[in-house]
Write a protein that holds these residues in place. Sequence first.
Motif, PDB file in Angstrom:
ATOM      1  N   GLU A 281      -6.666  55.858  14.952  1.00  0.00           N
ATOM      2  CA  GLU A 281      -5.523  56.451  14.262  1.00  0.00           C
ATOM      3  C   GLU A 281      -4.261  56.349  15.116  1.00  0.00           C
ATOM      4  O   GLU A 281      -3.178  56.024  14.612  1.00  0.00           O
ATOM      5  CB  GLU A 281      -5.827  57.913  13.919  1.00  0.00           C
ATOM      6  CG  GLU A 281      -6.870  58.083  12.829  1.00  0.00           C
ATOM      7  CD  GLU A 281      -7.207  59.542  12.588  1.00  0.00           C
ATOM      8  OE1 GLU A 281      -6.709  60.404  13.362  1.00  0.00           O
ATOM      9  OE2 GLU A 281      -7.977  59.834  11.657  1.00  0.00           O
TER      10      GLU A 281
ATOM     11  N   GLN B  75      -3.713  54.137  17.446  1.00  0.00           N
ATOM     12  CA  GLN B  75      -3.335  52.725  17.510  1.00  0.00           C
ATOM     13  C   GLN B  75      -2.589  52.309  16.242  1.00  0.00           C
ATOM     14  O   GLN B  75      -1.602  51.566  16.302  1.00  0.00           O
ATOM     15  CB  GLN B  75      -4.592  51.872  17.672  1.00  0.00           C
ATOM     16  CG  GLN B  75      -4.301  50.388  17.880  1.00  0.00           C
ATOM     17  CD  GLN B  75      -5.571  49.589  18.073  1.00  0.00           C
ATOM     18  OE1 GLN B  75      -6.654  50.074  17.796  1.00  0.00           O
ATOM     19  NE2 GLN B  75      -5.441  48.369  18.534  1.00  0.00           N
ATOM     20  N   GLN B  76      -3.041  52.799  15.095  1.00  0.00           N
ATOM     21  CA  GLN B  76      -2.375  52.485  13.837  1.00  0.00           C
ATOM     22  C   GLN B  76      -0.959  53.048  13.809  1.00  0.00           C
ATOM     23  O   GLN B  76      -0.019  52.394  13.334  1.00  0.00           O
ATOM     24  CB  GLN B  76      -3.199  53.031  12.666  1.00  0.00           C
ATOM     25  CG  GLN B  76      -2.663  52.675  11.285  1.00  0.00           C
ATOM     26  CD  GLN B  76      -2.710  51.188  11.023  1.00  0.00           C
ATOM     27  OE1 GLN B  76      -3.598  50.507  11.523  1.00  0.00           O
ATOM     28  NE2 GLN B  76      -1.753  50.683  10.264  1.00  0.00           N
ATOM     29  N   LYS B  77      -0.800  54.284  14.319  1.00  0.00           N
ATOM     30  CA  LYS B  77       0.528  54.888  14.371  1.00  0.00           C
ATOM     31  C   LYS B  77       1.467  54.085  15.273  1.00  0.00           C
ATOM     32  O   LYS B  77       2.632  53.849  14.938  1.00  0.00           O
ATOM     33  CB  LYS B  77       0.421  56.327  14.854  1.00  0.00           C
ATOM     34  CG  LYS B  77      -0.247  57.275  13.855  1.00  0.00           C
ATOM     35  CD  LYS B  77      -0.355  58.666  14.428  1.00  0.00           C
ATOM     36  CE  LYS B  77      -1.053  59.604  13.459  1.00  0.00           C
ATOM     37  NZ  LYS B  77      -1.214  60.971  14.030  1.00  0.00           N
TER      38      LYS B  77
ATOM     39  N   PHE C 218       1.196  50.928  16.063  1.00  0.00           N
ATOM     40  CA  PHE C 218       1.461  49.649  15.416  1.00  0.00           C
ATOM     41  C   PHE C 218       2.526  49.797  14.329  1.00  0.00           C
ATOM     42  O   PHE C 218       3.420  48.954  14.207  1.00  0.00           O
ATOM     43  CB  PHE C 218       0.155  49.099  14.822  1.00  0.00           C
ATOM     44  CG  PHE C 218       0.309  47.764  14.160  1.00  0.00           C
ATOM     45  CD1 PHE C 218       0.489  46.600  14.913  1.00  0.00           C
ATOM     46  CD2 PHE C 218       0.278  47.649  12.773  1.00  0.00           C
ATOM     47  CE1 PHE C 218       0.635  45.379  14.299  1.00  0.00           C
ATOM     48  CE2 PHE C 218       0.414  46.427  12.161  1.00  0.00           C
ATOM     49  CZ  PHE C 218       0.587  45.267  12.931  1.00  0.00           C
ATOM     50  N   SER C 219       2.447  50.881  13.553  1.00  0.00           N
ATOM     51  CA  SER C 219       3.439  51.133  12.508  1.00  0.00           C
ATOM     52  C   SER C 219       4.812  51.369  13.107  1.00  0.00           C
ATOM     53  O   SER C 219       5.839  50.898  12.604  1.00  0.00           O
ATOM     54  CB  SER C 219       3.017  52.349  11.659  1.00  0.00           C
ATOM     55  OG  SER C 219       1.779  52.110  11.057  1.00  0.00           O
ATOM     56  N   ALA C 220       4.828  52.131  14.233  1.00  0.00           N
ATOM     57  CA  ALA C 220       6.125  52.410  14.891  1.00  0.00           C
ATOM     58  C   ALA C 220       6.754  51.129  15.421  1.00  0.00           C
ATOM     59  O   ALA C 220       7.988  50.918  15.300  1.00  0.00           O
ATOM     60  CB  ALA C 220       5.911  53.412  16.022  1.00  0.00           C
TER      61      ALA C 220
ATOM     62  N   GLN D  75       6.295  48.117  14.264  1.00  0.00           N
ATOM     63  CA  GLN D  75       6.757  47.327  13.127  1.00  0.00           C
ATOM     64  C   GLN D  75       8.094  47.835  12.579  1.00  0.00           C
ATOM     65  O   GLN D  75       8.958  47.060  12.219  1.00  0.00           O
ATOM     66  CB  GLN D  75       5.706  47.356  12.011  1.00  0.00           C
ATOM     67  CG  GLN D  75       4.561  46.379  12.231  1.00  0.00           C
ATOM     68  CD  GLN D  75       3.670  46.290  11.008  1.00  0.00           C
ATOM     69  OE1 GLN D  75       3.518  47.264  10.276  1.00  0.00           O
ATOM     70  NE2 GLN D  75       3.092  45.129  10.794  1.00  0.00           N
ATOM     71  N   GLN D  76       8.245  49.163  12.547  1.00  0.00           N
ATOM     72  CA  GLN D  76       9.486  49.741  12.046  1.00  0.00           C
ATOM     73  C   GLN D  76      10.658  49.390  12.949  1.00  0.00           C
ATOM     74  O   GLN D  76      11.762  49.104  12.489  1.00  0.00           O
ATOM     75  CB  GLN D  76       9.340  51.252  11.904  1.00  0.00           C
ATOM     76  CG  GLN D  76       8.422  51.680  10.766  1.00  0.00           C
ATOM     77  CD  GLN D  76       8.236  53.175  10.719  1.00  0.00           C
ATOM     78  OE1 GLN D  76       8.763  53.905  11.568  1.00  0.00           O
ATOM     79  NE2 GLN D  76       7.474  53.631   9.724  1.00  0.00           N
ATOM     80  N   LYS D  77      10.429  49.423  14.284  1.00  0.00           N
ATOM     81  CA  LYS D  77      11.508  49.098  15.238  1.00  0.00           C
ATOM     82  C   LYS D  77      11.898  47.627  15.143  1.00  0.00           C
ATOM     83  O   LYS D  77      13.076  47.270  15.267  1.00  0.00           O
ATOM     84  CB  LYS D  77      11.064  49.448  16.660  1.00  0.00           C
ATOM     85  CG  LYS D  77      10.986  50.949  16.903  1.00  0.00           C
ATOM     86  CD  LYS D  77      10.561  51.233  18.340  1.00  0.00           C
ATOM     87  CE  LYS D  77      10.486  52.734  18.592  1.00  0.00           C
ATOM     88  NZ  LYS D  77      10.039  53.027  19.983  1.00  0.00           N
TER      89      LYS D  77
END
Length: 476
Positions: free
Chosen positions: A463, A465-467, A469-471, A473-475
Motif C-alpha cells: 500500500e 509503495q502504491q501511494k 508510485f501515485s505521488a 506520477q502526479q509530480k
Amino acid sequence: MASGLEDPILERSFKGHKAAITSADFSPNCKQIATASWDTFLMLWSLKPHARAYRYVGHKDVVTSLQFSPQGNLLASASRDRTVRLWVLDRKGKSSEFKAHTAPVRSVDFSADGQLLVTASEDKSIKVWSMFRQRFLYSLYRHTHWVRCAKFSPDGRLIVSCSEDKTIKIWDTTNKQCVNNFSDSVGFANFVDFNPNGTCIASAGSDHAVKIWDIRMNKLLQHYQVHSCGVNCLSFHPLGNSLVTASSDGTVKMLDLIEGRLIYTLQGHTGPVFTVSFSKDGELLTSGGADAQVLIWRTNFIHLHCKDPKRNLKRLHFEASPHLLDIYPRSPHSHEDRKETIEINPKREVMDLQSSSPPVVDVLSFDSTTMTDSTCRAVPGKGEDICRYFLNPLLMPECSSTTVKKRPEDVSDVPSESLRSVPLAVADALEHIMEQLNILTQTVSILEQRLSLTEDKLRDCLENQQKLFSAVQQKS
C-alpha cells in the motif's frame, strides 16, 4: 400475497440464558431448538409443553455459533475460546474438541450429507473437517481480515465465506481454490448463506443492507435497505421464495424474494437481534438477541408462492447456465422501506403468549477426544463414542419431558482407568503421543501467527509503495 393468508404470530418464548443469544438452530425433526450464548453455554429446548431444557457446559468463552448435524444426533459449536466442539446430544456430555484455529472461531456449518464440517475464524482462515474420520482435512487462506462466516452449498461442492476485508468468496471444495469473489466498498458482510437450490447467495451487511447475488452470472440481483442498523443474520425459507433477517435495530424482517419487497416487520426483542433461523419445514422461525430471549414465531405462510421446490434440485452445478426460474426479479433491484408493509408487535397484539422458563438440567462436558490440525487421524479408542453416534443416529437417546434425574450409578458411564482394558504401557505411550501432538499444535499456531503478521506487513508495504508510485506520477 394470497388471499386469506394469516400474518405471522409470536407463539412462544423461552428464558434460560444469562446473556445475549448469538446463534440458534432447529433440529431436523423440528421438535427441538439449540441456542448459543455469551454466557458460554449451549441450551437444548424442547417444543413439547412443560419439557425440561438442557444446558451443555464445556466452552470457556462466548459460544458464537452452533448447528445440528443433518441426522440430528450431533451438535457442532464454535467459541471465542478458539475451539470447536462436537456434542453427542445425550445426558452424558460426551464431546469432541477440535483445536486448530489460533483465534476466536466465528461459525460452524455441516455439509448436507453430514460428512464434513467447515469452520471460520478470526485467524483469517477457513478449515474443513471430516466427521466420519474425526480429522482435520485442509485450510483455505485468501481473506486478509477476520472471517465471520462460512457455509456449504446444498450439494457440498462450494463454500461461501465473508470477511471483514469486505469480500465474499466462493471456494471449490474439489480443488480447494477460490473461484469467485464479490467485493463491497461500503461495509462488510456479517453473515452469508446459499439459497436452497444453490444458485444464489445472500449477505447480511454491516452497512444495513441485505444483498442477493447470482454466483454464475456474477451479478447483484437484489439490494434491500430495510434495516436502520447492521444486519447480523439471515435465513432462507426452505422453498427459497422468502428470506428472514435479524438486525441490531431490534427487528426481524421478512422479505418476499419473488415480488422483491418487505412484507413483515416482527418486533418482539428489546435490543439487537443477533440470530434468526427457519425450521426445516418452514412453519416456524426462531430469533434471539441481546435480551437473552428465544422467540418462536409461526410463519403461517408455508403455502405462499408454493412453487414446486423439486423442479430445480438438479441445477446445482457451478458451471450450469442460469435458469429464469432461479432468479428473482429478472434485473437488479434496489428496495427501500415501504409504508404498506405490516408491523407485528406481540407486546400489543399477543396477550396469551406462552412464555416459559423450563427447569434446566446441566450437562457437563466429558471430552472423549481432542482433535488438532496436526492430527492426521484420531488416536485409536479416543473418538469411538462420537464416531459410533455419527454412524448410527438411532443410538442417541432423546431428551424429553419424561427424563428423570441422573442416578448415582449413571456416573459409571464415564470411563475410568480401572474399567479400561488398555495395558498400562499402551496407555502411557498414547499419553506421550498426545503430549507431543499438543506441542506440535502449539508450534503450528505460532507459525500461523507469524505468517499472519508477515502478510499484514507485506500488505502495508504494498500500500505504501502504491501511494509513493501515485505521488511520483502526479509530480511528473
